[in-house]
Design an enzyme around this catalytic site. Structure first.
Site, PDB file in Angstrom:
ATOM      1  N   ASP A  34       0.818  -1.211   0.000  1.00  0.00           N
ATOM      2  CA  ASP A  34       0.000   0.000   0.000  1.00  0.00           C
ATOM      3  C   ASP A  34       0.854   1.264   0.000  1.00  0.00           C
ATOM      4  O   ASP A  34       2.068   1.229   0.239  1.00  0.00           O
ATOM      5  CB  ASP A  34      -0.929   0.014   1.213  1.00  0.00           C
ATOM      6  CG  ASP A  34      -2.147  -0.875   1.029  1.00  0.00           C
ATOM      7  OD1 ASP A  34      -2.383  -1.310  -0.107  1.00  0.00           O
ATOM      8  OD2 ASP A  34      -2.854  -1.131   2.024  1.00  0.00           O
ATOM      9  N   LYS A  56      -3.737   3.588  -2.370  1.00  0.00           N
ATOM     10  CA  LYS A  56      -4.983   4.350  -2.487  1.00  0.00           C
ATOM     11  C   LYS A  56      -4.763   5.760  -1.962  1.00  0.00           C
ATOM     12  O   LYS A  56      -4.156   5.955  -0.914  1.00  0.00           O
ATOM     13  CB  LYS A  56      -6.105   3.690  -1.690  1.00  0.00           C
ATOM     14  CG  LYS A  56      -6.473   2.290  -2.150  1.00  0.00           C
ATOM     15  CD  LYS A  56      -7.591   1.731  -1.285  1.00  0.00           C
ATOM     16  CE  LYS A  56      -8.017   0.342  -1.741  1.00  0.00           C
ATOM     17  NZ  LYS A  56      -6.983  -0.670  -1.449  1.00  0.00           N
ATOM     18  N   MET A 170      -7.993   9.140   8.851  1.00  0.00           N
ATOM     19  CA  MET A 170      -8.514   9.597   7.556  1.00  0.00           C
ATOM     20  C   MET A 170      -9.567  10.699   7.729  1.00  0.00           C
ATOM     21  O   MET A 170     -10.590  10.710   7.060  1.00  0.00           O
ATOM     22  CB  MET A 170      -9.111   8.413   6.775  1.00  0.00           C
ATOM     23  CG  MET A 170      -8.137   7.259   6.573  1.00  0.00           C
ATOM     24  SD  MET A 170      -8.922   5.749   5.959  1.00  0.00           S
ATOM     25  CE  MET A 170      -9.798   5.178   7.426  1.00  0.00           C
TER      26      MET A 170
END
Length: 254
Positions: A34, A56, A170
C-alpha cells in the site's frame, strides 16, 4: 497451493515492524503493498520477488479492492507465497477482514500478522498517551470518513459522551464536520486536539489546539493527509513528554 500473509507494516518507522512480519517479507514470492508502507521494507524482499503497488489516495484508488482480492487468490492458487503488506495493522481500517474473507471463500490458506497501528504509535511519537490513569480509561479508533446513513448521529453521540480519547483516522478533510458533531453531542469546545502528520517518520509534524481552534491551526500549518487526529485530555501531556520531534531537532543541530 501457496499461502497469503496479511501483514501489518507498522505506522511508518521501518524499525517498528514486527520480526514475524519481516520474515514474511523475506520469503514472499509476491508482495502487494500500500501507499503508506515505508518503501525501505521492500528492500528486504528476496531477489526476483514481484512487487505490486496497490496504493490508495483519499479520492483515487490505483487498484480496486475486488482486483486486489483476485490477485491474492490467483497468486496463492498458483503456489506462490503472497504478502499483502499494509500500513499500520491490517484489521484496523485496512480491509484485512475483507481480504481474509476472500481467501477463506476460495479455500486459500492465510495468516494474519498484526502491525502497530498509527492510532497508538503516531500519538506515542507525539508524546501523547492514548490512555492515562488520570485522564483517560477508554480509547476508540474511529474512521473520519463522513457516512451518509441514519446511524451517523448515533455514532458521534456515543463517541462524544462515552469515550475519553478518540483516535480518528482519515479525517483531515472532514475535520469541520467532526468538530461540529463532537460539540453538538457534548464535547467541550476547549477539549484538546492534536493532528500528527506522517507520524513516526522523520518528517513528522504535530499541531495542537482545541475543538474550537484546531481548524484554523490546521489551515495555517497546511496539515494534510496522512494525519492522525487525537481528541481528548491526554493531548495535554504532550507539553511534558513530547520526545521524538525534540530528538530530531537536537540531531539536526548536531
Amino acid at each position: 497451493m501457496g499461502k497469503v500473509y496479511l501483514v501489518g507494516a507498522g505506522p511508518g518507522d521501518p524499525e517498528l515492524i514486527t520480526v514475524k512480519a519481516l520474515k514474511s517479507i523475506q520469503k514472499a514470492d509476491v508482495i502487494l503493498y500500500d501507499r503508506l508502507v515505508n518503501k525501505e521494507l521492500l528492500t528486504h524482499a528476496k531477489k526476483g520477488a514481484d512487487l505490486i503497488y496497490c496504493g490508495k489516495l483519499p479520492n483515487y484508488h490505483t487498484m480496486k479492492q475486488d482486483t486486489i482480492n483476485h490477485f491474492l487468490v490467483r497468486y496463492a492458487a498458483s503456489g506462490k507465497v503472497v504478502v499483502r503488506l499494509k500500513g499500520g495493522d491490517p484489521f484496523v481500517f485496512g480491509r484485512g477482514g475483507e481480504e481474509a474473507e476472500a481467501c477463506a471463500k476460495k479455500g486459500i490458506p492465510f495468516e494474519i500478522i498484526p502491525g502497530i497501528t498509527s492510532g497508538i504509535a503516531a500519538a506515542a511519537y507525539a508524546g501523547i498517551p492514548v490512555t492515562h490513569r488520570d485522564a483517560s480509561s477508554s480509547v476508540a479508533f474511529v474512521t473520519g470518513h463522513k457516512q451518509n446513513n441514519q446511524l451517523e448521529d448515533e455514532k458521534w453521540e456515543s463517541l462524544s459522551k462515552g469515550i475519553d480519547t478518540l483516535a480518528i483516522y482519515m479525517g483531515v478533510s472532514n475535520l469541520p464536520y467532526i468538530k461540529q458533531k463532537l460539540i453538538q453531542y457534548g464535547k467541550c469546545k476547549d477539549t484538546p486536539v492534536a493532528l500528527i502528520h506522517w507520524g513516526t517518520t522523520e518528517v513528522q509534524k504535530t499541531v495542537t489546539g482545541t475543538l474550537e481552534t484546531i481548524i484554523d491551526i490546521v489551515k495555517n500549518e497546511k496539515i494534510e493527509n496522512p494525519s492522525m487526529i487525537i481528541v481528548g485530555e491526554v493531548v495535554r501531556y504532550r507539553e511534558k513528554i513530547q520526545w521524538f520531534e525534540k530528538n530530531m531537532i537536537m540531531s539536526e543541530a548536531l
